[in-house]
Design a protein around this motif. Structure first.
Motif, PDB file in Angstrom:
ATOM      1  N   GLY A  56       0.751  -1.158  -0.030  1.00 46.02           N
ATOM      2  CA  GLY A  56      -0.008   0.122  -0.157  1.00 46.02           C
ATOM      3  C   GLY A  56       0.741   1.313   0.024  1.00 46.02           C
ATOM      4  N   TYR A  57       1.916   1.310   0.626  1.00 43.95           N
ATOM      5  CA  TYR A  57       2.825   2.319   0.747  1.00 43.95           C
ATOM      6  C   TYR A  57       3.338   2.551  -0.657  1.00 43.95           C
ATOM      7  CZ  TYR A  57       7.666   4.249   1.655  1.00 43.95           C
ATOM      8  OH  TYR A  57       8.726   4.991   1.672  1.00 43.95           O
ATOM      9  N   PHE A  58       3.871   1.559  -1.217  1.00 46.72           N
ATOM     10  CA  PHE A  58       4.287   1.992  -2.526  1.00 46.72           C
ATOM     11  C   PHE A  58       3.393   2.298  -3.574  1.00 46.72           C
ATOM     12  CE2 PHE A  58       8.176  -0.613  -1.005  1.00 46.72           C
ATOM     13  CZ  PHE A  58       9.090   0.439  -1.280  1.00 46.72           C
ATOM     14  N   ASN A  59       2.120   1.658  -3.512  1.00 45.76           N
ATOM     15  CA  ASN A  59       1.162   1.959  -4.515  1.00 45.76           C
ATOM     16  C   ASN A  59       0.661   3.247  -4.226  1.00 45.76           C
ATOM     17  OD1 ASN A  59       0.880  -0.460  -5.636  1.00 45.76           O
ATOM     18  ND2 ASN A  59      -0.848  -1.364  -4.515  1.00 45.76           N
ATOM     19  N   ASN A  60       0.662   4.009  -2.949  1.00 40.56           N
ATOM     20  CA  ASN A  60       0.476   5.343  -2.734  1.00 40.56           C
ATOM     21  C   ASN A  60       1.604   6.302  -3.364  1.00 40.56           C
ATOM     22  OD1 ASN A  60      -0.686   6.949   0.308  1.00 40.56           O
ATOM     23  ND2 ASN A  60      -0.577   7.677  -1.631  1.00 40.56           N
ATOM     24  N   MET A  61       2.746   5.716  -3.085  1.00 39.42           N
ATOM     25  CA  MET A  61       3.909   6.463  -3.737  1.00 39.42           C
ATOM     26  C   MET A  61       3.912   6.718  -5.285  1.00 39.42           C
ATOM     27  SD  MET A  61       7.278   7.469  -2.576  1.00 39.42           S
ATOM     28  CE  MET A  61       7.983   5.970  -1.499  1.00 39.42           C
ATOM     29  N   ALA A  62       3.322   5.588  -5.721  1.00 33.17           N
ATOM     30  CA  ALA A  62       3.439   5.599  -7.343  1.00 33.17           C
ATOM     31  C   ALA A  62       2.412   6.524  -7.737  1.00 33.17           C
ATOM     32  CB  ALA A  62       3.006   4.225  -7.984  1.00 33.17           C
ATOM     33  N   ILE A  63       1.188   6.936  -7.157  1.00 33.43           N
ATOM     34  CA  ILE A  63       0.298   7.664  -7.436  1.00 33.43           C
ATOM     35  C   ILE A  63       0.752   9.154  -7.523  1.00 33.43           C
ATOM     36  CG2 ILE A  63      -2.000   8.696  -6.846  1.00 33.43           C
ATOM     37  CD1 ILE A  63      -2.907   5.885  -6.006  1.00 33.43           C
TER      38      ILE A  63
ATOM     39  N   TRP B  21       7.067  15.574  -1.476  1.00 33.23           N
ATOM     40  CA  TRP B  21       7.740  15.442  -0.131  1.00 33.23           C
ATOM     41  C   TRP B  21       7.340  14.360   0.402  1.00 33.23           C
ATOM     42  CZ3 TRP B  21       8.139  21.022   2.316  1.00 33.23           C
ATOM     43  CH2 TRP B  21       8.946  21.875   1.226  1.00 33.23           C
ATOM     44  N   SER B  22       8.211  13.477   1.423  1.00 33.89           N
ATOM     45  CA  SER B  22       7.579  12.164   1.891  1.00 33.89           C
ATOM     46  C   SER B  22       7.695  12.258   3.371  1.00 33.89           C
ATOM     47  CB  SER B  22       8.095  10.746   1.522  1.00 33.89           C
ATOM     48  OG  SER B  22       7.815  10.767   0.152  1.00 33.89           O
ATOM     49  N   PHE B  23       6.797  11.862   3.998  1.00 33.96           N
ATOM     50  CA  PHE B  23       6.863  11.850   5.548  1.00 33.96           C
ATOM     51  C   PHE B  23       7.438  10.353   6.007  1.00 33.96           C
ATOM     52  CE2 PHE B  23       4.141  15.378   6.922  1.00 33.96           C
ATOM     53  CZ  PHE B  23       4.906  15.747   7.899  1.00 33.96           C
ATOM     54  N   ILE B  24       8.272  10.633   7.002  1.00 32.88           N
ATOM     55  CA  ILE B  24       8.949   9.486   7.771  1.00 32.88           C
ATOM     56  C   ILE B  24       8.500   9.484   9.390  1.00 32.88           C
ATOM     57  CG2 ILE B  24      11.207   8.179   8.154  1.00 32.88           C
ATOM     58  CD1 ILE B  24      10.643   9.035   5.250  1.00 32.88           C
ATOM     59  N   GLN B  25       8.196   8.280   9.654  1.00 29.81           N
ATOM     60  CA  GLN B  25       7.987   8.028  11.255  1.00 29.81           C
ATOM     61  C   GLN B  25       9.096   8.222  12.027  1.00 29.81           C
ATOM     62  OE1 GLN B  25       5.028   4.519  10.431  1.00 29.81           O
ATOM     63  NE2 GLN B  25       4.892   4.879  12.557  1.00 29.81           N
ATOM     64  N   ALA B  26       8.710   9.053  13.001  1.00 27.70           N
ATOM     65  CA  ALA B  26      10.007   9.044  14.199  1.00 27.70           C
ATOM     66  C   ALA B  26       9.065   8.577  15.586  1.00 27.70           C
ATOM     67  CB  ALA B  26      10.547  10.435  14.393  1.00 27.70           C
TER      68      ALA B  26
ATOM     69  N   ASN C  31      12.774   3.772   5.257  1.00 27.77           N
ATOM     70  CA  ASN C  31      11.630   4.591   5.069  1.00 27.77           C
ATOM     71  C   ASN C  31      12.187   5.837   4.292  1.00 27.77           C
ATOM     72  OD1 ASN C  31       8.955   5.870   6.993  1.00 27.77           O
ATOM     73  ND2 ASN C  31       8.916   5.515   4.930  1.00 27.77           N
ATOM     74  N   VAL C  32      13.433   6.199   4.623  1.00 30.17           N
ATOM     75  CA  VAL C  32      13.794   7.540   3.919  1.00 30.17           C
ATOM     76  C   VAL C  32      14.393   6.992   2.567  1.00 30.17           C
ATOM     77  CG1 VAL C  32      16.011   9.022   4.213  1.00 30.17           C
ATOM     78  CG2 VAL C  32      14.796   8.664   6.126  1.00 30.17           C
ATOM     79  N   ASN C  33      15.250   6.061   2.636  1.00 28.96           N
ATOM     80  CA  ASN C  33      15.837   5.557   1.456  1.00 28.96           C
ATOM     81  C   ASN C  33      14.834   5.043   0.279  1.00 28.96           C
ATOM     82  OD1 ASN C  33      18.613   6.291   2.230  1.00 28.96           O
ATOM     83  ND2 ASN C  33      18.745   4.464   3.477  1.00 28.96           N
ATOM     84  N   THR C  34      13.641   4.446   0.585  1.00 29.90           N
ATOM     85  CA  THR C  34      12.911   4.112  -0.334  1.00 29.90           C
ATOM     86  C   THR C  34      12.140   5.196  -0.931  1.00 29.90           C
ATOM     87  OG1 THR C  34      11.055   3.527   1.176  1.00 29.90           O
ATOM     88  CG2 THR C  34      12.380   1.759   0.356  1.00 29.90           C
ATOM     89  N   SER C  35      12.078   6.223  -0.384  1.00 26.07           N
ATOM     90  CA  SER C  35      11.271   7.512  -0.681  1.00 26.07           C
ATOM     91  C   SER C  35      12.171   8.307  -1.493  1.00 26.07           C
ATOM     92  CB  SER C  35      10.763   8.327   0.425  1.00 26.07           C
ATOM     93  OG  SER C  35       9.864   7.856   1.357  1.00 26.07           O
TER      94      SER C  35
END
Length: 475
Positions: free
Chosen positions: A250-257, A270-275, A302-306
């Motif tokens: 779901g994360y990558f499908n969201n990113m693809a859109i 810009w992407s958000f990363i959980q802290a 999370n950072v690097n895939t973004s």
């Protein structure tokens, strides 16, 4: 590169035979083919940054819930003052260069906000001001007024750190109209110098979200599409907290859109990363999980895939833990379950993870901010897991790169007529060894953990810690 360094594995440089181990996708074992696709078409690269942080070559690295003066106390004692220089410098030392949302509103917290604006200027950090009158307009609470917006903006133009206004986090579809009017007026009145901060809702495949305040169903593409078309923004921010539900697909499908529409409309994302995790918007008491998340490897992943997918900005949620995010049973608190800095001022584990991740970002951002992301190639197991994601390149090859071995997720970029690869260890819980198989020997520039090396190789071996990313440029 110095020989013997663990960053580049001499073991794998010998060749690309099966005896080297690992899994393969399009591995080349025959004699090198000297002909390859070295045509780099002219492409528009969309990025956005701020003068205060260094300009177009510097990637925005933001935090949500930034410096402020707390208005609560614990056990009769005042909480730390997060508007003090100590805390602003602490964030700057972690590589943060943007405050997207601070929980104080102007003019009610006039002195605290102006104090942070001055400190942000000192440490070269951009600051989106949370102004009551502007927020009222972007939320649709009050009517839009160009003259009032001009008046509110001129209140802050003397601060170099002022980059615009906080607008809305996760707006409803209807609110995008109000945000668009404010952005349009800001652009017209101040020559595109300022913007507003908006962060969009995610697309959850596991549980549906409503994107309107009413009963009308709106598809996600229409929701974010309205911001692209009418929001008059200079970038789009989105969040999808993958570690809450381990929703990789779901994360990558969201990113693809987001990626596809960003390219279509010429607006970077810009992407958000959980802290941290275990958010507590309900403000209830609950027992903390024994193992807080994300781990270091998960945050790096999370950072690097973004970055590999083409994000032109990274944000961390959140900087300072709200006191109610620390509520634990029987009136106690857990200041370590989320936030770079706990509500009592303690430095949490994610501060150090973020600091480490940002060292790599600052070493590669000039390249990524000026590169076009063509797509992703990955090992066969990753492609099978994620399904028919539109970001994957069909051939699983890219210019000189003919194959990969190991658990690799590789972002493919074109940069000033050169091939750039951002190689990510897809495993977030263990180290892995990855081999890049090229069509021939090439001069390579490698940037890993903020340091730059050079090699000439046909089969490049890289040792990657959990979730780690390494940039490889074919010179």
């Amino acid at each position: 590169m110095k020989k013997g360094l663990s960053l580049i594995l001499a073991l794998f440089i010998c060749g690309a035979t099966a005896s080297c181990g690992g899994t393969s996708s399009n591995v080349q074992t025959e004699e090198p083919v000297l002909e390859y696709d070295n045509v780099y078409p002219e492409r528009r690269v969309d990025s956005f940054s701020f003068d205060i942080i260094g300009g177009q070559n510097v990637m925005p690295i933001g935090v949500y819930y930034g410096p402020h003066t707390p208005s609560v106390s614990k056990d009769g004692n005042d909480m730390p003052n997060f508007s003090d220089e100590y805390y602003v410098k602490l964030l700057a030392d972690a590589g943060v260069n943007l405050f997207t949302y601070c929980p104080e509103s102007y003019p009610q917290a006039r002195e605290s906000i102006k104090k942070v604006l001055s400190l942000a200027e000192k440490y070269k950090i951009g600051y989106y001001v949370n102004d009551y009158y502007v927020v009222s307009m972007t939320h649709g609470v009050s009517d839009f007024s160009a003259s009032l917006l001009k008046e509110r903006t001129e209140e802050f133009t003397s601060y170099e750190s002022f980059v615009g206004f906080y607008s809305k986090d996760e707006p409803y579809y209807e609110q995008l109209e109000y945000i668009g009017k404010v952005n349009e007026s800001l652009n017209e009145q101040f020559d595109n110098k300022y913007s507003t901060y908006v962060n969009m809702l995610p697309r959850w495949e596991e549980r549906p979200l409503k994107y309107t305040s009413g009963d009308i169903d709106i598809e996600y593409e229409e929701y974010v599409g309205r911001y692209y078309r009418e929001g008059n923004g200079k970038y789009i921010s989105w969040d999808h907290y993958v570690w809450d539900f381990k929703s990789y697909k779901g994360y990558f499908n969201n990113m693809a859109i987001i990626k596809r529409m960003s390219e279509e409309y010429g607006i970077p994302y810009w992407s958000f990363i959980q802290a941290g995790g275990q958010w507590n918007d309900a403000m209830i008491e609950f027992e903390s999980l024994p193992e807080p998340y994300p781990t270091e490897g998960q945050l790096f992943w999370n950072v690097n895939t973004s970055l590999a997918c083409g994000a032109k900005g990274i944000q961390y949620f959140l900087a300072f833990q709200p006191i109610y995010f620390a509520y634990a049973p029987n009136g106690t608190y857990d200041f370590t379950r989320n936030g770079l800095i706990g509500a009592n001022g303690n430095i949490n584990r994610w501060y150090y993870y973020v600091q480490k991740a940002n060292v790599q970002i600052s070493a590669i951002d000039e390249i990524l901010m000026n590169s076009y992301n063509v797509g992703i190639i990955a090992s066969d197991s990753i492609r099978a897991e994620l399904g028919n994601n539109t970001m994957f390149l069909e051939s699983n090859e890219f210019h000189q790169l003919k194959g990969i071995r190991g658990n690799a997720f590789v972002g493919c970029f074109e940069y000033n007529g050169k091939t750039v690869l951002y190689v990510v260890n897809y495993a977030h819980n263990k180290a892995d060894d990855v081999i890049l198989d090229f069509n021939d020997k090439h001069d390579l520039t490698i940037i890993q953990r903020g340091k730059t090396y050079n090699e000439t190789e046909r089969h490049l071996g890289i040792h990657l810690e959990a979730g780690e990313g390494v940039l490889v440029m074919v010179d």
